[in-house]
Scaffold this motif. Structure first.
Motif, PDB file in Angstrom:
ATOM      1  N   GLY A  83     -32.354   6.222 -35.009  1.00  0.00           N
ATOM      2  CA  GLY A  83     -30.971   6.694 -35.103  1.00  0.00           C
ATOM      3  C   GLY A  83     -30.395   6.360 -36.469  1.00  0.00           C
ATOM      4  N   PRO A  84     -29.722   7.321 -37.108  1.00  0.00           N
ATOM      5  CA  PRO A  84     -29.210   7.094 -38.458  1.00  0.00           C
ATOM      6  C   PRO A  84     -27.905   6.291 -38.510  1.00  0.00           C
ATOM      7  CG  PRO A  84     -28.691   9.317 -37.759  1.00  0.00           C
ATOM      8  CD  PRO A  84     -29.513   8.699 -36.658  1.00  0.00           C
ATOM      9  N   ARG A  85     -27.149   6.280 -37.424  1.00  0.00           N
ATOM     10  CA  ARG A  85     -25.823   5.653 -37.422  1.00  0.00           C
ATOM     11  C   ARG A  85     -25.917   4.165 -37.106  1.00  0.00           C
ATOM     12  NH1 ARG A  85     -22.075   8.467 -33.378  1.00  0.00           N
ATOM     13  NH2 ARG A  85     -22.691   6.647 -32.225  1.00  0.00           N
ATOM     14  N   LEU A  86     -25.310   3.328 -37.958  1.00  0.00           N
ATOM     15  CA  LEU A  86     -25.275   1.890 -37.700  1.00  0.00           C
ATOM     16  C   LEU A  86     -24.235   1.598 -36.626  1.00  0.00           C
ATOM     17  CD1 LEU A  86     -25.492   0.424 -41.315  1.00  0.00           C
ATOM     18  CD2 LEU A  86     -27.302   0.591 -39.616  1.00  0.00           C
ATOM     19  N   PRO A  87     -24.529   0.684 -35.713  1.00  0.00           N
ATOM     20  CA  PRO A  87     -23.579   0.371 -34.635  1.00  0.00           C
ATOM     21  C   PRO A  87     -22.405  -0.447 -35.159  1.00  0.00           C
ATOM     22  CG  PRO A  87     -25.449  -1.090 -34.517  1.00  0.00           C
ATOM     23  CD  PRO A  87     -25.747  -0.104 -35.608  1.00  0.00           C
ATOM     24  N   LYS A  88     -21.328  -0.438 -34.382  1.00  0.00           N
ATOM     25  CA  LYS A  88     -20.134  -1.221 -34.721  1.00  0.00           C
ATOM     26  C   LYS A  88     -19.863  -2.201 -33.602  1.00  0.00           C
ATOM     27  CE  LYS A  88     -18.053   2.484 -37.345  1.00  0.00           C
ATOM     28  NZ  LYS A  88     -17.021   3.491 -37.401  1.00  0.00           N
ATOM     29  N   LEU A  89     -19.400  -3.368 -33.976  1.00  0.00           N
ATOM     30  CA  LEU A  89     -19.036  -4.396 -33.000  1.00  0.00           C
ATOM     31  C   LEU A  89     -17.700  -4.014 -32.379  1.00  0.00           C
ATOM     32  CD1 LEU A  89     -19.653  -7.165 -31.725  1.00  0.00           C
ATOM     33  CD2 LEU A  89     -18.432  -8.193 -33.626  1.00  0.00           C
ATOM     34  N   ARG A  90     -17.687  -3.891 -31.076  1.00  0.00           N
ATOM     35  CA  ARG A  90     -16.458  -3.573 -30.344  1.00  0.00           C
ATOM     36  C   ARG A  90     -15.856  -4.874 -29.829  1.00  0.00           C
ATOM     37  NH1 ARG A  90     -16.394   1.601 -31.381  1.00  0.00           N
ATOM     38  NH2 ARG A  90     -18.203   2.836 -30.819  1.00  0.00           N
ATOM     39  N   GLY A 115     -34.276   5.226 -40.041  1.00  0.00           N
ATOM     40  CA  GLY A 115     -33.377   4.812 -38.958  1.00  0.00           C
ATOM     41  C   GLY A 115     -32.656   3.512 -39.277  1.00  0.00           C
ATOM     42  N   LYS A 116     -32.770   2.553 -38.361  1.00  0.00           N
ATOM     43  CA  LYS A 116     -32.073   1.274 -38.545  1.00  0.00           C
ATOM     44  C   LYS A 116     -32.781   0.176 -37.769  1.00  0.00           C
ATOM     45  CE  LYS A 116     -28.878   2.221 -34.767  1.00  0.00           C
ATOM     46  NZ  LYS A 116     -29.386   3.543 -34.494  1.00  0.00           N
TER      47      LYS A 116
END
Length: 178
Positions: A83-90, A115-116
């Motif tokens: 997946g190309p999108r880096l996750p964000k801390l919620r 990816g990541k």
């Protein structure tokens, strides 16, 4: 038995929900073999959260790589995906990365060419071995009313019989404390 301090395990898999418990069992077996029993619950939970995120955000057919690395002082678990999108801390308590952050000493993400990678680390203190020995049962001690109390028996020998790791050791078992 002393193990080398630089240990490594990698597995590639599809990020299906059915695979998460299987991967947790495999990781637990490796951590047990490395004498890192105290880290099994948090590491398995953290990896499960990361695999669930891959399944949820990239898809159940997404290929990913789970890696454990123990340097002797730090245990690192990572999940790499395409997946190309880096996750964000919620917000805390929402699962995913907030759970990983709560279970670890440090964590992070980095983009790769395909990816990541999301990783987390836990400090591993050197374990001390303590020998357990069997002792005779304690004598009965009267209770507050002067009645004989039931004798206290020592715990059953945890080394008796075979275990999932093979036959029981011939000597008293050793227990690790972090």
């Amino acid at each position: 038995m002393t193990l080398p301090s630089d240990r490594h395990y990698t597995v590639e898999l599809h990020a299906s929900a059915e695979r998460v418990p299987q991967i947790q069992r495999i990781l637990a077996a490796h951590l047990r073999y490395w004498n890192l029993e105290l880290h099994i619950p948090p590491v398995c939970r953290g990896v499960a959260e990361l695999l669930t995120n891959v399944h949820r955000h990239i898809g159940p057919d997404a290929r990913c790589v789970v890696e454990l690395r123990w340097s002797g002082r730090h245990l690192t678990a990572s999940v790499a995906d395409q997946g190309p999108r880096l996750p964000k801390l919620r917000s805390a308590g929402g699962g995913g990365l907030s759970t990983v952050a709560a279970l670890s000493d440090s964590w992070g993400t980095c983009g790769t060419a395909d990816g990541k990678v999301i990783w987390f680390t836990r400090r591993v203190e050197e374990t001390r071995k303590v020998r357990l020995t069997s002792q005779a049962p304690l004598r009965s001690v009267p209770d507050a009313k002067g009645q004989p109390a039931v004798p206290v028996e020592p715990p059953a020998d945890p080394g008796a019989g075979a275990t999932a790791d093979g036959p029981a050791p011939a000597a008293s078992p050793a227990v690790s404390f972090a």
